[in-house]
Write an enzyme that holds these catalytic residues in place. Sequence first.
Site, PDB file in Angstrom:
ATOM      1  N   SER A 568      89.471  64.372  59.448  1.00 43.00           N
ATOM      2  CA  SER A 568      88.371  65.148  60.177  1.00 43.00           C
ATOM      3  C   SER A 568      87.646  65.503  61.311  1.00 43.00           C
ATOM      4  CB  SER A 568      87.349  65.235  59.205  1.00 43.00           C
ATOM      5  OG  SER A 568      87.274  66.598  59.106  1.00 43.00           O
ATOM      6  N   ASP A 653      94.720  73.212  54.276  1.00 42.83           N
ATOM      7  CA  ASP A 653      93.126  73.113  54.924  1.00 42.83           C
ATOM      8  C   ASP A 653      92.547  73.623  55.061  1.00 42.83           C
ATOM      9  OD1 ASP A 653      91.677  70.519  55.448  1.00 42.83           O
ATOM     10  OD2 ASP A 653      92.813  69.627  56.582  1.00 42.83           O
ATOM     11  N   HIS A 688      93.214  69.552  53.529  1.00 40.73           N
ATOM     12  CA  HIS A 688      92.247  68.220  53.675  1.00 40.73           C
ATOM     13  C   HIS A 688      92.522  66.599  53.148  1.00 40.73           C
ATOM     14  CE1 HIS A 688      89.153  67.811  56.552  1.00 40.73           C
ATOM     15  NE2 HIS A 688      88.803  66.937  56.460  1.00 40.73           N
TER      16      HIS A 688
END
Length: 714
Positions: A568, A653, A688
Amino acid sequence: MKITKTLALGLVSASVLAACSVDNSASQKDASIVAPTAKKIPFEITTHGHTRVDNYYWMRDDKREDPEILVHLEAENSYTEQQLKHTESLQSQLFDEIKGRIVKDDQSVPVKKGDYFYGSEVSGNNEYRIYTRAKDLAGNNKEVLLDVNELAKNHDYFSVSGLSASPDNKLLAYGEDTVSRRIYTIRIKNLETGEYLKDEIKDTEGDVVWGNNNKFFYYIKKDPQTLLGYQVYRHILGTEQSQDELVYEESNKAYYTYISKSKDGQLVYIHHSSTEASGVSILDANNINATPKRFIPREAKHEYSIAKLNKDFYIKTNLNAVNFRLMKVDEANIGDKAKWQEVIPARDNVKLEDIELFNNHLVYQERENGLSYFTVRQLNTGKEYKLNFKDSAFAAGMYGNNELDNSSVRLYYTSMTTPSSVFEYALENGEKTVLKEQKVLGDFNADNYASERIMVAARDGKQVPVSLVYRKDKFKKDGTNPLYQYGYGSYGATFDPTFSTSRLSLLDRGFVYAIAHIRGSEMLGRPWYDDGKKLTKQNTFNDFVDVTRTLVEKGYGAKDKVFAVGGSAGGLLMGAVINQAPELYRGVAAHVPFVDVVTTMLDESIPLTTNEYDEWGNPNDKVYYDYMLSYSPYDQVKRQAYPNLLVTTGLHDSQVQYFEPMKWVAKLREYKTDNNLLLFKTDMEAGHGGSSGRFKRINDTALEYAFFLDLLNK
């Protein structure tokens, strides 16, 4: 449109995919395996008179339905699979090792809330948890609330959130996500009959807060485009969602909104949270017609949270306190900051992190020099004592303390060599009771491993904490061990030195594992965060690189065996680092990487963009545009040699859109001058957080570890 793997491979092999051509670079381990190379469609983006040309902007499809894009992603998956096919046995071995350390039949330590103790359990090869409750801690007369394994049948992805029983204990509300976009549908189960109510609330954050008459609850609705939770609704059971009353709407897109309930159950809190300011509004949980009232007016740069005890509110605030302090005010004076009384003063080098209130005690957590400390204060006398821990570097925190009337405080504890444990400390005298210690199956012996915490001088003289762990009989401080270095460094998130069963597979093979606590985290307090965001973001990248160089210089790792990992915002870190110092790393794994910083932050239609301005800066301001452009991983890709790269993402995501890493990989293929591997894998069913099952996730870890271990043998 769903594209099957078979169709994708057929289209690619038939050379009918216009988006892909082939690259016969010598970087491939097998010359007969060709990498997908994306077509280029120039797209101009002009900002502040400066024009960027993005050849891969076409890869964005918000609906995830474009056949050309889906086929290209499948082609990348196929390419990755073929390149790593020779590691399949190693991946299987790693999977079995990691899974073999996990206790298959396991139970959480139940947490008391109201009349019940709530817990969960897993068994056998089940991927999901079963949620339960009982009348006592021992679990007598236990009843099953929710079997997620049953709910997850026929779903490739499944997640539940926000399990919440009504005050009378007869109903259970929870959120359900089957896509991995973190958009939940709230369902209500009758716990007496096992049947579901007709009430079904869609497009929510997944959490509810019940009103005290059991007939209504509050929830947050999400914007389907930006995915911001910005509206608080009140739902009355038995009515249609269309009839729900809008109680609060957040007009400032820089704020997140979430809800909770006071520990005494009398108030509903609406939390307003941005990067540099926060606030709370209050609702009466007993009044079905309640309207929210601000605790105090919101102010720029003021962050605070509240907790209620009887008629007093305790306020953790950064008002005239960069590292926060604790104040107190009577409920009659909550709007008047002049009436606030100091409970715990501010200290320049100590951050107040958390508090828990009980009828007769206050427990507070502070962080000094990167380590957490807990203090218990008797409220009527002011007497205090500290809770002690054995390790020099550890992670600990308070959780599950839902009752004001309690004689103990519950904490979790772990270190890089100590599996997690759950303790209760008697509030009167600090006597410790161990409720659970994580079991590690197999031949694990904590004495075989050692952990260190060292400080590394960054180029500007700042001392960066680093947590290290290794297996004693495999480590020699002579620069021969492979080094795995992890970093994040954003949003003030602090990754403490915790235990990992999967990490043992690396340590047992001679790896030294390092967590670089770089600027952008709050490891050394709030100033450590402030010195790694917006116009000081480059410090984050410099710290990570300087830690690598120092660890190699000090003999913790071999200079040609260094591997770096981040996900991330940590993926942004990886992208910046390999643009700026690619020669330091043999291999890099970037998971769900936030790499197209400038373009994303210029587009307010992309989920969560507006909440990020106080983290990265707003590129609509030229000062921030120029600065962000100077480190943006996608924009700064250049013609140079890059390390071996493994990039992963999830098609659904909701935080870092799949097209960011997709574009980045395409541009890297175009520009890189090396013969190293560049592998890109997309989980076509996940978002995610990756796969939803407890064992499915191990496959991702095994893939990463096999990728690195294979590189050591080249």
